[in-house]
Scaffold this active site. Structure first.
Site, PDB file in Angstrom:
ATOM      1  N   GLU A  41       0.830  -1.198   0.000  1.00  0.00           N
ATOM      2  CA  GLU A  41       0.000   0.000   0.000  1.00  0.00           C
ATOM      3  C   GLU A  41       0.870   1.254   0.000  1.00  0.00           C
ATOM      4  OE1 GLU A  41      -3.879  -0.540   2.112  1.00  0.00           O
ATOM      5  OE2 GLU A  41      -3.212   1.260   3.159  1.00  0.00           O
TER       6      GLU A  41
ATOM      7  N   GLU B  41       2.195   1.788  -3.439  1.00  0.00           N
ATOM      8  CA  GLU B  41       1.128   2.307  -4.294  1.00  0.00           C
ATOM      9  C   GLU B  41       0.876   3.788  -4.007  1.00  0.00           C
ATOM     10  OE1 GLU B  41      -2.491   0.085  -3.824  1.00  0.00           O
ATOM     11  OE2 GLU B  41      -3.504   1.207  -5.405  1.00  0.00           O
TER      12      GLU B  41
ATOM     13  N   CYS C 244      -7.901  -2.198   3.951  1.00  0.00           N
ATOM     14  CA  CYS C 244      -7.698  -3.341   4.853  1.00  0.00           C
ATOM     15  C   CYS C 244      -8.994  -3.871   5.418  1.00  0.00           C
ATOM     16  CB  CYS C 244      -6.850  -2.943   6.052  1.00  0.00           C
ATOM     17  SG  CYS C 244      -5.395  -2.065   5.634  1.00  0.00           S
TER      18      CYS C 244
ATOM     19  N   SER D 211      -6.957   1.881  -2.443  1.00  0.00           N
ATOM     20  CA  SER D 211      -5.780   1.089  -2.780  1.00  0.00           C
ATOM     21  C   SER D 211      -6.233  -0.281  -3.265  1.00  0.00           C
ATOM     22  CB  SER D 211      -4.918   0.944  -1.529  1.00  0.00           C
ATOM     23  OG  SER D 211      -4.030  -0.126  -1.683  1.00  0.00           O
TER      24      SER D 211
ATOM     25  N   LYS E 235     -14.784 -10.305   7.987  1.00  0.00           N
ATOM     26  CA  LYS E 235     -13.679 -11.155   7.527  1.00  0.00           C
ATOM     27  C   LYS E 235     -14.175 -12.534   7.100  1.00  0.00           C
ATOM     28  CE  LYS E 235     -10.026  -8.512   8.161  1.00  0.00           C
ATOM     29  NZ  LYS E 235      -9.330  -8.007   6.971  1.00  0.00           N
TER      30      LYS E 235
ATOM     31  N   GLU F 104     -15.301 -12.081   3.736  1.00  0.00           N
ATOM     32  CA  GLU F 104     -14.153 -11.830   2.853  1.00  0.00           C
ATOM     33  C   GLU F 104     -13.484 -13.141   2.419  1.00  0.00           C
ATOM     34  OE1 GLU F 104     -10.648  -9.958   4.510  1.00  0.00           O
ATOM     35  OE2 GLU F 104     -10.485  -8.617   2.795  1.00  0.00           O
TER      36      GLU F 104
ATOM     37  N   GLU G 217     -12.789 -13.970  -5.674  1.00  0.00           N
ATOM     38  CA  GLU G 217     -11.493 -13.507  -6.180  1.00  0.00           C
ATOM     39  C   GLU G 217     -10.333 -13.912  -5.273  1.00  0.00           C
ATOM     40  OE1 GLU G 217     -14.056 -11.634  -5.276  1.00  0.00           O
ATOM     41  OE2 GLU G 217     -13.465  -9.720  -4.385  1.00  0.00           O
TER      42      GLU G 217
ATOM     43  N   CYS H  91     -10.455  -1.931  14.580  1.00  0.00           N
ATOM     44  CA  CYS H  91     -10.698  -3.362  14.788  1.00  0.00           C
ATOM     45  C   CYS H  91     -10.867  -3.728  16.264  1.00  0.00           C
ATOM     46  CB  CYS H  91      -9.563  -4.186  14.215  1.00  0.00           C
ATOM     47  SG  CYS H  91      -9.174  -3.750  12.526  1.00  0.00           S
TER      48      CYS H  91
END
Lengths: 158, 587
Positions: free
Chosen positions: B287, B290, B313, B333, B372, B375, B380, B517
């Site tokens: 990141e 980038e 994130c 990002s 999560k 996720e 993908e 978090c």
């Protein structure tokens, strides 16, 4: 997205109604009231359109629509049948009458027959207690009915 | 102007409070704990639900005919309040009994048992029978999403989830629908949550007082995998877990339990215990690179490049912008979240090094988060149907599993993570608190951009609990402007500004959950006490301060990973394994 695609002119009219109320979320009930007149009911897509215009979640609009008995999400039939469940009609047997309408039409309260001809609802007193039990179909009042009359009325309208 | 101070009497104790204080808060000040149920006010954050609808908190106010709800009644000068008279106690008990009369008697098998607010009240009010029978709400929808389980039979209509989803997160997935006995809380048009704008942030679960909203539990699946001799089961632990897991075993909030957590995971039978912090360091490499790339191109006059760069994130945040800002999918990002970077590297580099075939390797993550779970399931992040991270369990699930395996957590020795995927710097640890990702990025970006060593690695300006924070960092004459938002409602404000061309930032960090978090939907329940969140954040900064290495690019195993395998940040291989793309999911 709902399967019903709103016609362009309806979209324009809904947008116009929202504009007239300043796209103000506080005007939601008034906007829904006017929007329901356009098609006789409030399809999902129309509610999403209004939610987008007012910048509020669709869940909020749907919450209001399902809270108030006046709002409906099903298209009314060609002949909207409303059975009075007011006190006078109730004590003179409107409950049995309603059951008979349900049985003959094969639908529940709040539903419409698949052919789109009849829809069934309840209402509270039309001020014709002398004719109890009373049923309204469209603008016409039918009074002093017995359960057996349900089938006759439906057949006469078919 | 300072508010006027007023004095009142509660249960024979005098208390002085600023005008405008509620009886509930005034009583709390002198240690009188009036019970509440619908009310929640996580002080210092934006999480509030104050409908005054349940009437559990009623008190007697002298001179007032009816009982008053303590949560919504403001104190006045000379007021005399009684919080535990016979009348008050009876009224509260009846209210609780009425709520229980329409609540399933499933405490023995309810996932919320032991931490249910309604159950606690029933115990506290000494309810020993159910005096009210009769009308019950019609059976409600049950739904199992990848992250959240919804069992609306248990809902008590406190509307906490609705407030959090609409006012705090501005997601608008949940709302009350219909009326009377048919009322329920549901997405628009009574659809499934999986068909709604839900981001799976899990804040509704974090505030639900009962078992109506809970996490999707994977502990049984994990027990089976751990018992399978054919499988190599490895685990990664998110930064925020170590700062909260101790609470489930009676340790005070803010206890750093890193060593005991590692020991417990070994006891449970994981073959290797690794750290998501390693992947957090890796995230900063990608990141950060980038960010530098976009920044350099922007400063070089490239009109194509879009700023600010947004962090990626947080999976709930990713879901949020995919649903609500599909016109801005090119701004965040492309770096995957640490969880996914870990899975990707574990099932390629590490698997190759150790010679374990992908299909025999199970990667489990311990996360403070419910999003999560979703996720892990995203297509993908799978190779030939095999997910990079097999599944994710929450801090709460881990605690249950530790208890189930007869492990005395507090008596465990402190143990260290396995290498190489357990190596991390302080920068990786602070990912768990709001502002931490930005601070970690600044430590690396500063050195890479200026080529000079960074003296003080503590960027105090980006720390704290304010909903939106801004800071400028001097990069050798160039003023880098960064923003931080936590809570999706705050994120929405920043995004609306960007959408309308009012942007003052080069980079923005966004976390869906208040506090970051550490306040995630999978953490031990805070039960409305915000000091718990502050203590957890402090614990992470303490762990960071105690580390020798505090900059991600100094992590020796990260260097090894690039030398042996990836080449350099944003190389073709890194793009393939560590970056992703986003989808338009607007309804």
């Amino acid at each position: 997205m709902s399967e019903i695609k709103l016609p362009c002119d309806i979209i324009g009219k809904v947008n116009a109604i929202c504009s007239e109320h300043g796209d103000d979320p506080k005007e939601l009930i008034n906007i829904l009231h006017e929007a329901q007149h356009l098609m006789g009911y409030l399809p999902e897509e129309m509610q999403r359109l209004i939610a987008g215009r007012l910048g509020i979640p669709a869940s909020k609009v749907y919450g209001v629509v399902t809270f108030y008995a006046f709002f409906t999400m099903t298209a009314k039939g060609k002949y909207p049948i409303s059975v009075c469940m007011g006190t006078a009609c109730y004590v003179r047997g409107s409950e049995k009458l309603l059951e008979e309408f349900k049985r003959v039409l094969g639908i529940n309260v709040g539903e419409t027959t698949p052919d789109g001809k009849f829809s069934l609802d309840c209402l509270r007193c039309v001020g014709a207690c002398g004719l109890a039990p009373v049923v309204m179909i469209g603008d016409k009042v039918y009074g002093r009915l017995q359960p057996v009359d349900a089938r006759h009325i439906i057949e006469s309208l078919e | 102007m300072e508010p006027r101070q007023i004095t009142l009497q509660i249960d024979h104790h005098f208390v002085t409070v600023p005008e405008g204080t509620t009886i509930l808060d005034a009583a709390q000040k002198i240690g009188i704990d009036i019970p509440t149920l619908c009310h929640i006010d996580l002080k210092g954050t934006c999480i509030r639900n104050t409908p005054a609808s349940c009437r559990i908190c009623v008190v007697e106010v002298e001179g007032r005919k009816n009982l008053a709800p303590a949560c919504a009644t403001k104190c006045s000068d000379g007021m005399v309040v009684r919080t535990s008279t016979l009348r008050v106690m009876n009224a509260r008990k009846v209210v609780a009994e009425l709520i229980l009369s329409d609540h399933p008697n499933e405490c023995l098998t309810c996932p919320k048992a032991g931490s249910c607010d309604l159950q606690s009240l029933a115990l506290r009010f000494n309810i020993r029978e159910m005096p009210f029978n009769g009308g019950e709400l019609s059976p409600r929808k049950r739904e199992y999403t990848a992250s959240i389980v919804r069992n609306m039979d248990k809902c008590i209509f406190c509307r906490r989830c609705e407030s959090v989803c609409n006012e705090v997160q501005t997601v608008g997935a949940l709302g009350a629908i219909r009326r009377g006995f048919n009322t329920t809380i549901a997405p628009a048009f009574d659809k499934m949550m999986s068909e709604s704008e839900c981001t799976y942030c899990g804040q509704c679960v974090a505030v639900c007082p009962v078992g109506a909203l809970t996490e999707r539990d994977h502990t049984n699946r994990l027990v089976e995998d751990l018992a399978d001799p054919e499988k190599t089961v490895i685990v990664q632990t998110a930064p925020a877990v170590r700062a909260a897991i101790g609470e489930e075993f009676g340790l005070p909030a803010g206890t750093l339990a890193t060593g005991k957590m590692v020991a417990a995971l070994r006891e449970l039978g994981f073959d290797y215990v690794f750290d998501t912090d390693f992947a957090a360091d890796l995230t900063i490499m990608e990141e950060g690179a980038e960010m530098l790339d976009r920044l350099t191109r922007y400063l070089g006059g490239d009109k194509e490049v879009r700023l600010p760069i947004l962090t990626s994130c947080c999976p709930a945040w990713v879901n949020f912008f995919e649903h609500q800002f599909p016109d801005m999918l090119d701004i965040p990002s492309t770096a995957r979240s640490p969880q996914q970077m870990f899975g990707s590297i574990a099932k390629t580099w590490w698997a190759e090094k150790t010679g374990i075939p992908r299909e025999k390797l199970v990667v489990v993550s311990i996360m403070p988060c419910l999003a999560k779970k979703y996720e892990c399931d995203r297509d993908e992040f799978k190779t030939g149907g095999n997910p990079d991270v097999d599944y994710s369990i929450t801090t709460r699930e881990l605690a249950r599993l530790i208890k189930r395996a007869n492990i005395s957590f507090t008596l465990l020795p402190d143990m260290e993570f396995d290498m190489p995927l357990g190596a991390s710097t302080g920068a990786g640890v602070i990912f768990g608190a709001t502002g931490g990702v930005m601070e970690a990025a600044l430590r690396t970006v500063y050195e890479l951009y200026t080529g000079k060593p960074l003296g003080n690695v503590n960027f105090q300006a980006v720390r704290g609990m304010a909903g939106v924070r801004r800071a400028s960092v001097d990069l050798d004459g160039f003023e880098l402007k960064v923003g931080i938002a936590h809570g999706l409602g705050n994120a929405r404000h920043l995004l609306e500004d960007i959408r309308h061309g009012r942007n003052e930032y080069h980079a923005i960090e966004i976390m869906a959950c208040p506090g970051g978090c550490i306040g995630g939907g999978g953490q031990p329940l805070h039960h409305g006490h915000s000091e718990v969140l502050y203590a957890r954040a402090n614990a992470l900064y303490k762990e960071d301060a105690g580390k020798t290495l505090r900059k991600s690019h100094e992590n020796p195993y990260i260097k090894m990973l690039y030398q042996e395998f990836l080449g350099k940040p944003m190389s073709e291989k890194a793009e393939q394994l560590l970056h992703t793309h986003y989808f338009n999911k607007s309804c």
